[in-house]
Scaffold this motif. Structure first.
Motif, PDB file in Angstrom:
ATOM      1  N   LYS A  27       0.823  -1.207   0.000  1.00 61.16           N
ATOM      2  CA  LYS A  27       0.000   0.000   0.000  1.00 61.16           C
ATOM      3  C   LYS A  27       0.859   1.260   0.000  1.00 61.16           C
ATOM      4  N   LEU A  28       2.165   1.090   0.271  1.00 64.61           N
ATOM      5  CA  LEU A  28       3.094   2.212   0.164  1.00 64.61           C
ATOM      6  C   LEU A  28       3.636   2.357  -1.257  1.00 64.61           C
ATOM      7  N   GLU A  29       3.278   1.414  -2.127  1.00 61.07           N
ATOM      8  CA  GLU A  29       3.698   1.524  -3.523  1.00 61.07           C
ATOM      9  C   GLU A  29       3.004   2.727  -4.160  1.00 61.07           C
ATOM     10  N   SER A  30       3.714   3.363  -5.083  1.00 54.87           N
ATOM     11  CA  SER A  30       3.152   4.544  -5.752  1.00 54.87           C
ATOM     12  C   SER A  30       1.979   4.142  -6.652  1.00 54.87           C
ATOM     13  N   TYR A  31       1.058   5.081  -6.833  1.00 59.37           N
ATOM     14  CA  TYR A  31      -0.101   4.864  -7.699  1.00 59.37           C
ATOM     15  C   TYR A  31       0.143   5.507  -9.055  1.00 59.37           C
ATOM     16  N   ASP A  32      -0.015   4.701 -10.122  1.00 62.18           N
ATOM     17  CA  ASP A  32      -0.118   5.262 -11.459  1.00 62.18           C
ATOM     18  C   ASP A  32      -1.566   5.062 -11.910  1.00 62.18           C
ATOM     19  N   LEU A  33      -1.861   5.429 -13.148  1.00 58.89           N
ATOM     20  CA  LEU A  33      -3.248   5.375 -13.605  1.00 58.89           C
ATOM     21  C   LEU A  33      -3.792   3.956 -13.596  1.00 58.89           C
ATOM     22  N   ARG A  34      -2.947   2.993 -13.981  1.00 54.49           N
ATOM     23  CA  ARG A  34      -3.384   1.599 -14.035  1.00 54.49           C
ATOM     24  C   ARG A  34      -3.780   1.100 -12.645  1.00 54.49           C
ATOM     25  N   ARG A  35      -2.952   1.384 -11.666  1.00 53.85           N
ATOM     26  CA  ARG A  35      -3.248   0.934 -10.307  1.00 53.85           C
ATOM     27  C   ARG A  35      -4.446   1.689  -9.722  1.00 53.85           C
ATOM     28  N   PHE A  36      -4.509   2.978  -9.991  1.00 50.30           N
ATOM     29  CA  PHE A  36      -5.599   3.824  -9.523  1.00 50.30           C
ATOM     30  C   PHE A  36      -6.946   3.249  -9.955  1.00 50.30           C
ATOM     31  N   ASN A  37      -7.008   2.731 -11.168  1.00 51.84           N
ATOM     32  CA  ASN A  37      -8.265   2.248 -11.735  1.00 51.84           C
ATOM     33  C   ASN A  37      -8.362   0.728 -11.717  1.00 51.84           C
ATOM     34  N   SER A  38      -7.546   0.070 -10.894  1.00 52.95           N
ATOM     35  CA  SER A  38      -7.494  -1.397 -10.913  1.00 52.95           C
ATOM     36  C   SER A  38      -8.829  -2.029 -10.545  1.00 52.95           C
ATOM     37  N   ASN A  39      -9.629  -1.370  -9.728  1.00 44.60           N
ATOM     38  CA  ASN A  39     -10.956  -1.891  -9.390  1.00 44.60           C
ATOM     39  C   ASN A  39     -12.065  -1.092 -10.071  1.00 44.60           C
ATOM     40  N   LEU A  40     -11.685  -0.278 -11.060  1.00 47.51           N
ATOM     41  CA  LEU A  40     -12.598   0.593 -11.800  1.00 47.51           C
ATOM     42  C   LEU A  40     -13.260   1.627 -10.889  1.00 47.51           C
ATOM     43  N   ILE A  41     -12.790   2.844 -10.992  1.00 43.95           N
ATOM     44  CA  ILE A  41     -13.421   3.913 -10.224  1.00 43.95           C
ATOM     45  C   ILE A  41     -14.748   4.278 -10.869  1.00 43.95           C
ATOM     46  N   ASP A  42     -15.558   5.036 -10.153  1.00 41.57           N
ATOM     47  CA  ASP A  42     -16.830   5.533 -10.667  1.00 41.57           C
ATOM     48  C   ASP A  42     -16.603   6.974 -11.132  1.00 41.57           C
ATOM     49  N   PRO A  43     -16.468   7.207 -12.433  1.00 45.00           N
ATOM     50  CA  PRO A  43     -16.189   8.565 -12.914  1.00 45.00           C
ATOM     51  C   PRO A  43     -17.275   9.571 -12.537  1.00 45.00           C
ATOM     52  N   ILE A  44     -18.537   9.147 -12.557  1.00 44.12           N
ATOM     53  CA  ILE A  44     -19.640  10.058 -12.220  1.00 44.12           C
ATOM     54  C   ILE A  44     -19.499  10.541 -10.776  1.00 44.12           C
ATOM     55  N   LYS A  45     -19.225   9.619  -9.859  1.00 44.25           N
ATOM     56  CA  LYS A  45     -19.060  10.008  -8.455  1.00 44.25           C
ATOM     57  C   LYS A  45     -17.875  10.951  -8.288  1.00 44.25           C
ATOM     58  N   LEU A  46     -16.770  10.636  -8.979  1.00 44.97           N
ATOM     59  CA  LEU A  46     -15.575  11.466  -8.852  1.00 44.97           C
ATOM     60  C   LEU A  46     -15.859  12.901  -9.305  1.00 44.97           C
ATOM     61  N   ILE A  47     -16.600  13.047 -10.389  1.00 47.90           N
ATOM     62  CA  ILE A  47     -16.889  14.386 -10.910  1.00 47.90           C
ATOM     63  C   ILE A  47     -17.913  15.098 -10.036  1.00 47.90           C
ATOM     64  N   PHE A  48     -18.912  14.375  -9.528  1.00 46.91           N
ATOM     65  CA  PHE A  48     -19.844  14.977  -8.569  1.00 46.91           C
ATOM     66  C   PHE A  48     -19.090  15.478  -7.341  1.00 46.91           C
ATOM     67  N   ASP A  49     -18.230  14.612  -6.781  1.00 48.75           N
ATOM     68  CA  ASP A  49     -17.492  14.991  -5.568  1.00 48.75           C
ATOM     69  C   ASP A  49     -16.634  16.225  -5.812  1.00 48.75           C
ATOM     70  N   LYS A  50     -15.963  16.264  -6.954  1.00 46.83           N
ATOM     71  CA  LYS A  50     -15.109  17.417  -7.255  1.00 46.83           C
ATOM     72  C   LYS A  50     -15.928  18.703  -7.302  1.00 46.83           C
ATOM     73  N   SER A  51     -17.079  18.646  -7.967  1.00 47.35           N
ATOM     74  CA  SER A  51     -17.890  19.848  -8.137  1.00 47.35           C
ATOM     75  C   SER A  51     -18.585  20.268  -6.849  1.00 47.35           C
ATOM     76  N   VAL A  52     -19.177  19.299  -6.160  1.00 49.53           N
ATOM     77  CA  VAL A  52     -19.939  19.618  -4.947  1.00 49.53           C
ATOM     78  C   VAL A  52     -19.027  20.130  -3.839  1.00 49.53           C
ATOM     79  N   TYR A  53     -17.826  19.527  -3.711  1.00 46.65           N
ATOM     80  CA  TYR A  53     -16.909  19.936  -2.652  1.00 46.65           C
ATOM     81  C   TYR A  53     -15.953  21.049  -3.089  1.00 46.65           C
ATOM     82  N   CYS A  54     -16.136  21.532  -4.339  1.00 47.48           N
ATOM     83  CA  CYS A  54     -15.341  22.656  -4.852  1.00 47.48           C
ATOM     84  C   CYS A  54     -13.840  22.410  -4.680  1.00 47.48           C
TER      85      CYS A  54
END
Length: 295
Positions: A27-54
């Motif tokens: 878990k101390l290994e660095s995250y790249d895009l492949r690892r970040f999305n290894s379990n498939l993130i939810d893009p809709i949630k990520l964009i909602f969170d970014k906008s709602v939390y400014c």
């Protein structure tokens, strides 16, 4: 710093802190895009969170990385809470059966006046992590232990309890409320007090923990500081959508993590990604690995 814990030596405490940090492992290994999305993130949630939390893209991506790391770190903190007792007098941390067993030949005074010589312990990180089936199963296990050994008590010890407590554990078994004076629900501070005879033992441990962690991290060459590249990787993908404004280009980079094969999105495939038969997401990862960093 002066060492004022009578129930564990400074050497043993530091050893245990080091072992806990080493448990973090991958878990101390660095995250790249492949690892970040290894379990498939939810893009809709990520964009909602970014906008709602400014927040910025950097902040929301870093928060998601932290969430992913934190999700798997709970077991490591459970290791810290449980295995520290292997250094306490009279305590055993078995490989199976119970989380902790404590024996005191001089007797252990219980709140209702009973004196027993053994405690069998189940530990939980938080008070709300057991569902009704798990609670019933654990209670029945404790009942069976008391029937087998009438010179013991069984404790459900919670690291994060609602409050400091040492009470009879009341739960439901087969739809009926059950309780027993020797089956108890105990907060971590009260458990430390039982084992050490010191009311503030858990508090004292907490007071030396931050400095000890800092010392171990500074001393331990095996503790690596992660260098996450996810935001840089997303910017590389966003460049492929430069005809859109910067915000939508980054949104497209995030969308492609989850929706690259969805209708409409698969029509936005850029020439830089190639036209091979590989899955689109794999082609995105490969493009990110060979593309220069865009700032």
């Amino acid at each position: 710093m002066d060492w004022n814990l009578n129930f564990i030596s400074e050497e043993d405490f530091k050893k245990h802190v080091r072992a806990t940090i080493m448990k973090y492992g991958e878990k101390l290994e660095s995250y790249d895009l492949r690892r970040f999305n290894s379990n498939l993130i939810d893009p809709i949630k990520l964009i909602f969170d970014k906008s709602v939390y400014c927040t910025s893209w950097e902040e929301i991506v870093n928060n998601e990385i932290f969430r992913q790391r934190d999700k798997s770190n709970n077991n490591d903190i459970g290791y810290f809470h449980q295995n520290i007792f292997s250094y306490f007098n009279g305590c055993e941390v078995p490989q199976a059966g119970w989380d902790v067993i404590y024996k005191n030949p001089n007797g252990i005074q219980m709140p209702d006046g009973d004196i027993v010589h053994t405690l069998y312990v189940e530990m939980k990180n938080k008070h709300n992590t057991m569902n009704s089936a798990s609670s019933a199963k654990t209670y029945i296990k404790m009942q069976g232990q008391i029937l087998e050994d009438d010179d013991c008590a069984c404790l459900l010890v919670e690291a994060i309890a609602k409050k400091s407590q040492n009470i009879k554990w009341t739960t439901k078994v087969d739809g009926k409320n059950v309780q027993h004076r020797l089956i108890r629900r105990v907060s971590m501070d009260q458990f430390y007090a039982i084992l050490t005879g010191e009311e503030n033992a858990f508090y004292k441990m907490c007071m030396v923990l931050p400095q000890t962690i800092k010392e171990v991290v500074n001393e331990e060459s095996g503790v690596k500081v992660p260098h996450d590249t996810v935001i840089e990787d997303l910017r590389k993908v966003a460049v492929l959508y430069c005809e859109k404004d910067d915000e939508l280009a980054m949104a497209m980079a995030v969308y492609m993590l989850g929706f690259s094969t969805y209708m409409g999105f698969n029509d936005t495939v850029q020439p830089e990604l190639g036209t091979g038969k590989d899955e689109m997401l794999k082609r995105i990862y490969e493009y990110v690995e060979r593309a220069p960093i865009n700032r």
